[in-house]
Design an enzyme around this catalytic site. Structure first.
Site, PDB file in Angstrom:
ATOM      1  N   HIS A   1      -7.407   2.603   3.902  1.00 59.17           N
ATOM      2  CA  HIS A   1      -7.254   3.346   5.160  1.00 59.17           C
ATOM      3  C   HIS A   1      -8.595   3.486   5.895  1.00 59.17           C
ATOM      4  CE1 HIS A   1      -3.360   4.590   3.506  1.00 59.17           C
ATOM      5  NE2 HIS A   1      -3.074   5.215   4.628  1.00 59.17           N
TER       6      HIS A   1
ATOM      7  N   ASP B   1       0.878  -1.181   0.000  1.00 56.40           N
ATOM      8  CA  ASP B   1       0.000   0.000   0.000  1.00 56.40           C
ATOM      9  C   ASP B   1       0.911   1.225   0.000  1.00 56.40           C
ATOM     10  OD1 ASP B   1      -2.346   1.633   0.368  1.00 56.40           O
ATOM     11  OD2 ASP B   1      -1.913   1.744   2.495  1.00 56.40           O
ATOM     12  N   SER B   2       0.280   2.389  -0.156  1.00 56.21           N
ATOM     13  CA  SER B   2       1.057   3.627  -0.104  1.00 56.21           C
ATOM     14  C   SER B   2       1.522   3.948   1.314  1.00 56.21           C
ATOM     15  CB  SER B   2       0.185   4.781  -0.598  1.00 56.21           C
ATOM     16  OG  SER B   2      -0.997   4.837   0.177  1.00 56.21           O
TER      17      SER B   2
ATOM     18  N   CYS C   1      -4.422  -1.430  -1.889  1.00 57.83           N
ATOM     19  CA  CYS C   1      -4.608   0.002  -2.096  1.00 57.83           C
ATOM     20  C   CYS C   1      -5.605   0.184  -3.242  1.00 57.83           C
ATOM     21  CB  CYS C   1      -3.265   0.628  -2.461  1.00 57.83           C
ATOM     22  SG  CYS C   1      -3.374   2.370  -2.891  1.00 57.83           S
TER      23      CYS C   1
ATOM     24  N   GLU D   1      -3.148   8.214   8.920  1.00 59.01           N
ATOM     25  CA  GLU D   1      -1.684   8.167   9.052  1.00 59.01           C
ATOM     26  C   GLU D   1      -1.257   8.851  10.359  1.00 59.01           C
ATOM     27  OE1 GLU D   1       0.825   6.797   6.805  1.00 59.01           O
ATOM     28  OE2 GLU D   1      -0.828   5.819   5.750  1.00 59.01           O
TER      29      GLU D   1
ATOM     30  N   CYS E   1     -11.097   2.654   0.061  1.00 53.23           N
ATOM     31  CA  CYS E   1      -9.706   2.996   0.379  1.00 53.23           C
ATOM     32  C   CYS E   1      -9.348   2.156   1.594  1.00 53.23           C
ATOM     33  CB  CYS E   1      -9.583   4.485   0.713  1.00 53.23           C
ATOM     34  SG  CYS E   1      -7.949   4.947   1.331  1.00 53.23           S
TER      35      CYS E   1
END
Ligand code: DGL
Length: 277
Positions: A199, A23-24, A86, A165, A197
Site C-alpha cells: 500500500h 493482496d488483502s 502483500c 484504502e 507494504c
C-alpha cells in the site's frame, strides 16, 4: 505429498495462462501497475480481500488461513505464476503457501531486500510495514542472512493502510501521520528505506517529503516485477504478444469507485467483480 497439496493441470498452453496476483485489498495494485507497464502482454487475474482488510493487525494463524483461501480462489484460473503482492502475507505465510501447491509463488520481501542491499552506502536500512510484518522480524532476519553487519531500523505504520484504502494520499492528515511515524526513523541516519507494504508506494509523496531527498525509497512492487520477469523468461513461459490480454479484478467486498481508482493507479479503468470466498 502433503494432505492439501494442490496439483495443477493445464489444457491451455502455459504461456497463455494468467499471472495471479493477490493482496488483502487494493495495495497490490501497485504491483499490478508494474506488470501492466513492463509486461503488458501478460494476462493478470487480481484478487483483493477487501472484506477482510487489513491483514496487518491479524495474528499469524489468521494471515496463513486467509492467504490459503486467497490462493485457492486464484487456482481456478490455472495461473502459471502467483505473486503475493502483500508484505504481511509474504512475511508470515510464504513458506506455508509454497508448500501447499506445485505452482511457483513469489513473495515481495526478498526482492525488496536484494534491492536495498545494492543501494545502501552507510549500511543503515530502515523498514516500514504493518504491525504484523514488523512484529514478525522477517525483514531484519532476511537482511542479516545476507549481510549480518547491517543495522536495520524498523517502524510499524498501522494507519497507512486505511489512509490508502480511503484514498487519502496527499492530504494534510496523511502528512501528519507520516511525520508521526517517520520522525524517529529519520533521526537514525538511514540512507535507504524499504516500503515494506504494497500500500505504501501510494503514499510515496508524503513519505518522501518527510524523509527528504537523500534517503532512497525501495518499492517492493518494482522489485517483484523484475524477479517475476526473470522467472518467466527462464522458464520460457512469457506470453507472446498476439491478442491483448483480458485482465480481471476480483474483490471480496465492494470497492466504491473502482473504475476511478483503477484509472488513477493503473492508467486504465477496470471493473471490479465481487466474489465471496
Ligand atoms: N498491502 C499489504 C502489505 O503489503 C497488507 C496491508 C494490510 O492488509 O494490513 O502488507
Amino acid at each position: 505429498m502433503p494432505k492439501h497439496f494442490i496439483k495443477q493441470s493445464s489444457v491451455i498452453s502455459k504461456r497463455d495462462r494468467p499471472i495471479g496476483i493477490f493482496d488483502s485489498g487494493i495495495g497490490g495494485l501497485t504491483v499490478v501497475r508494474q506488470f501492466l507497464s513492463s509486461l503488458p502482454e501478460e494476462r493478470i487475474v487480481y484478487f483483493g480481500d477487501t472484506a477482510r482488510v487489513p491483514y496487518g493487525s491479524k495474528s499469524k494463524a489468521t494471515v496463513i488461513r486467509f492467504g490459503l483461501e486467497d490462493i485457492h480462489f486464484l487456482l481456478q484460473f490455472n495461473p502459471k505464476l502467483i505473486v503475493v503482492a502483500c508484505n504481511t502475507i509474504s512475511a508470515l505465510a510464504l513458506p506455508v503457501l509454497q508448500g501447499k501447491t506445485d505452482l511457483p509463488i513469489i513473495g515481495v520481501l526478498e526482492p525488496a531486500v536484494i534491492r536495498a542491499l545494492k543501494i545502501t552506502r552507510n549500511y543503515r536500512i530502515g523498514v516500514i510495514g504493518t504491525a504484523a510484518t514488523i512484529r514478525s522480524k522477517a525483514y531484519p532476519r532476511l537482511i542479516h542472512r545476507h549481510r549480518p553487519e547491517i543495522s536495520v531500523l524498523v517502524q510499524a505504520c498501522p494507519l497507512f493502510v486505511p489512509l490508502v484504502e480511503e484514498n487519502w494520499l496527499k492530504d494534510k492528515v496523511a502528512e501528519r501521520i507520516a511525520h508521526f511515524y517517520l520522525k524517529k526513523l529519520k533521526k537514525k541516519g538511514i540512507d535507504t528505506l524499504i516500503l515494506g507494504c504494497t500500500h505504501y508506494p501510494l503514499l510515496k509523496r508524503v513519505i518522501r517529503k518527510e524523509m527528504g531527498e537523500k534517503v532512497s525509497l525501495v518499492d517492493s512492487a518494482e522489485e517483484v516485477l523484475s524477479k517475476s520477469k526473470r522467472f518467466l523468461e527462464k522458464r520460457k513461459v512469457l506470453r507472446r504478444p498476439t491478442t491483448s490480454p483480458r485482465h480481471q479484478f476480483f474483490f471480496s467486498d465492494e470497492v466504491p469507485n473502482f473504475r476511478k481508482i483503477s484509472q488513477q493507479f493503473l492508467g486504465r479503468s477496470f471493473i471490479a467483480e465481487i466474489v465471496h470466498l
